[in-house]
Design an enzyme around this catalytic site. Sequence first.
Site, PDB file in Angstrom:
ATOM      1  N   ASP A   1      -2.178   2.836  -5.462  1.00 20.45           N
ATOM      2  CA  ASP A   1      -2.286   4.106  -4.733  1.00 20.45           C
ATOM      3  C   ASP A   1      -3.442   4.045  -3.733  1.00 20.45           C
ATOM      4  O   ASP A   1      -3.668   4.989  -2.969  1.00 20.45           O
ATOM      5  CB  ASP A   1      -2.391   5.309  -5.681  1.00 20.45           C
ATOM      6  CG  ASP A   1      -3.580   5.236  -6.618  1.00 20.45           C
ATOM      7  OD1 ASP A   1      -4.329   4.238  -6.574  1.00 20.45           O
ATOM      8  OD2 ASP A   1      -3.753   6.188  -7.415  1.00 20.45           O
TER       9      ASP A   1
ATOM     10  N   LYS B   1       1.386   1.274 -13.507  1.00 21.61           N
ATOM     11  CA  LYS B   1      -0.027   1.249 -13.903  1.00 21.61           C
ATOM     12  C   LYS B   1      -0.533   2.675 -14.032  1.00 21.61           C
ATOM     13  O   LYS B   1      -0.192   3.540 -13.230  1.00 21.61           O
ATOM     14  CB  LYS B   1      -0.875   0.485 -12.874  1.00 21.61           C
ATOM     15  CG  LYS B   1      -2.372   0.473 -13.222  1.00 21.61           C
ATOM     16  CD  LYS B   1      -3.156  -0.568 -12.446  1.00 21.61           C
ATOM     17  CE  LYS B   1      -3.497  -0.164 -11.037  1.00 21.61           C
ATOM     18  NZ  LYS B   1      -4.336   1.040 -10.914  1.00 21.61           N
TER      19      LYS B   1
ATOM     20  N   GLU C   1      -4.103   5.041 -14.941  1.00 16.72           N
ATOM     21  CA  GLU C   1      -5.557   5.090 -15.102  1.00 16.72           C
ATOM     22  C   GLU C   1      -5.906   5.931 -16.334  1.00 16.72           C
ATOM     23  O   GLU C   1      -5.406   7.043 -16.483  1.00 16.72           O
ATOM     24  CB  GLU C   1      -6.216   5.712 -13.853  1.00 16.72           C
ATOM     25  CG  GLU C   1      -6.116   4.820 -12.627  1.00 16.72           C
ATOM     26  CD  GLU C   1      -6.817   5.389 -11.400  1.00 16.72           C
ATOM     27  OE1 GLU C   1      -7.611   6.345 -11.530  1.00 16.72           O
ATOM     28  OE2 GLU C   1      -6.563   4.864 -10.297  1.00 16.72           O
TER      29      GLU C   1
ATOM     30  N   GLU D   1     -12.115  -1.960 -13.624  1.00 18.04           N
ATOM     31  CA  GLU D   1     -12.687  -1.783 -12.272  1.00 18.04           C
ATOM     32  C   GLU D   1     -14.126  -1.273 -12.347  1.00 18.04           C
ATOM     33  O   GLU D   1     -14.450  -0.390 -13.155  1.00 18.04           O
ATOM     34  CB  GLU D   1     -11.825  -0.779 -11.467  1.00 18.04           C
ATOM     35  CG  GLU D   1     -12.409  -0.512 -10.077  1.00 18.04           C
ATOM     36  CD  GLU D   1     -11.448   0.184  -9.115  1.00 18.04           C
ATOM     37  OE1 GLU D   1     -10.284   0.443  -9.477  1.00 18.04           O
ATOM     38  OE2 GLU D   1     -11.894   0.457  -7.976  1.00 18.04           O
TER      39      GLU D   1
HETATM   40  O1  KIV Z   1      -4.855   1.312  -6.107  1.00 20.32           O
HETATM   41  C1  KIV Z   1      -5.225   0.141  -6.212  1.00 20.32           C
HETATM   42  O2  KIV Z   1      -5.114  -0.680  -5.280  1.00 20.32           O
HETATM   43  C2  KIV Z   1      -5.824  -0.257  -7.491  1.00 20.32           C
HETATM   44  C3  KIV Z   1      -6.551  -1.547  -7.524  1.00 20.32           C
HETATM   45  C4  KIV Z   1      -7.827  -1.455  -6.791  1.00 20.32           C
HETATM   46  C5  KIV Z   1      -6.741  -2.031  -8.916  1.00 20.32           C
HETATM   47  O3  KIV Z   1      -5.729   0.455  -8.441  1.00 20.32           O
END
Ligand code: KIV
Length: 260
Positions: A41, A109, A111, A178
Amino acid sequence: MQNINTIISLKSNRKISMITAYDALMAKIFDDIVDIILVGDSLSMSFSGEKDTIGITLEEMIYHTKAVCRGVKKALVVCDMPFGSYLDEKSALLNAAKVYKQSGATAVKIEGGANKAHIVRSLTNNSIAVMGHIGLMPQYVRLEGGYKVKGKNEIEKQKLIEDAKAVEDAGAFALVIEGVKSSVAKEITDSVNIPTIGIGAGKNTDGQVLVWSDMLGFFDEFKPKFVKRYLNGAEIVKNAVKEYVEDVRNGKFPTEEYSY
Ligand code: KIV
């Protein structure tokens, strides 16, 4: 062709490489070279010019992920679930299923750590592969008042280890770490059996990820400490476009070679 199991098996073999891509053009270039392509994102900022990642919609993520999947034959494609698309188990399941059905991504993915473990469990129980993401989580930027490096004291370290274990127990196949102190990222990596993929987390994670436009120097508004620039992309492109404009103005382009 990478799949979830080949990625997991890399933990004990060699480092994993992941890069972001937001379209078929770049995905095709990266496909043969990296293990995983993340439709992050982060596209909200580096592609759409937004200030943070909060505003991007599920439909926009699906659009970009579809494009990336069209350019990919080999790498594993992961789609970031955008802010607000996994607030509870039911909406997370509906939205992740939509990503799976419409985009062709192999995983999504999410968070969050222990606070999101029930969501990860709900998705993996319904055959949707999940990559976790702990530490500095850009979707928390407004709540936390900025991008803050994590793992700076014992309490934060213990919380991160608990988060990593909770996400692993919930069935995630890999974990992005991160903005975490290197020594802490190492302890997290040693405490889980799934591969960890670091960004701003030092060299002791099982793999690394960078945003393509940062590492190739196309996004040059600011450069976080952890970004290594492998190309001055913006400068190279600007120079080429300047040359083109000069050629047009001077009547040097098109010559006979480029005419019918
Ligand atoms: O949104 C993204 O590109 C990410 C990466 C920085 C891990 O979550």
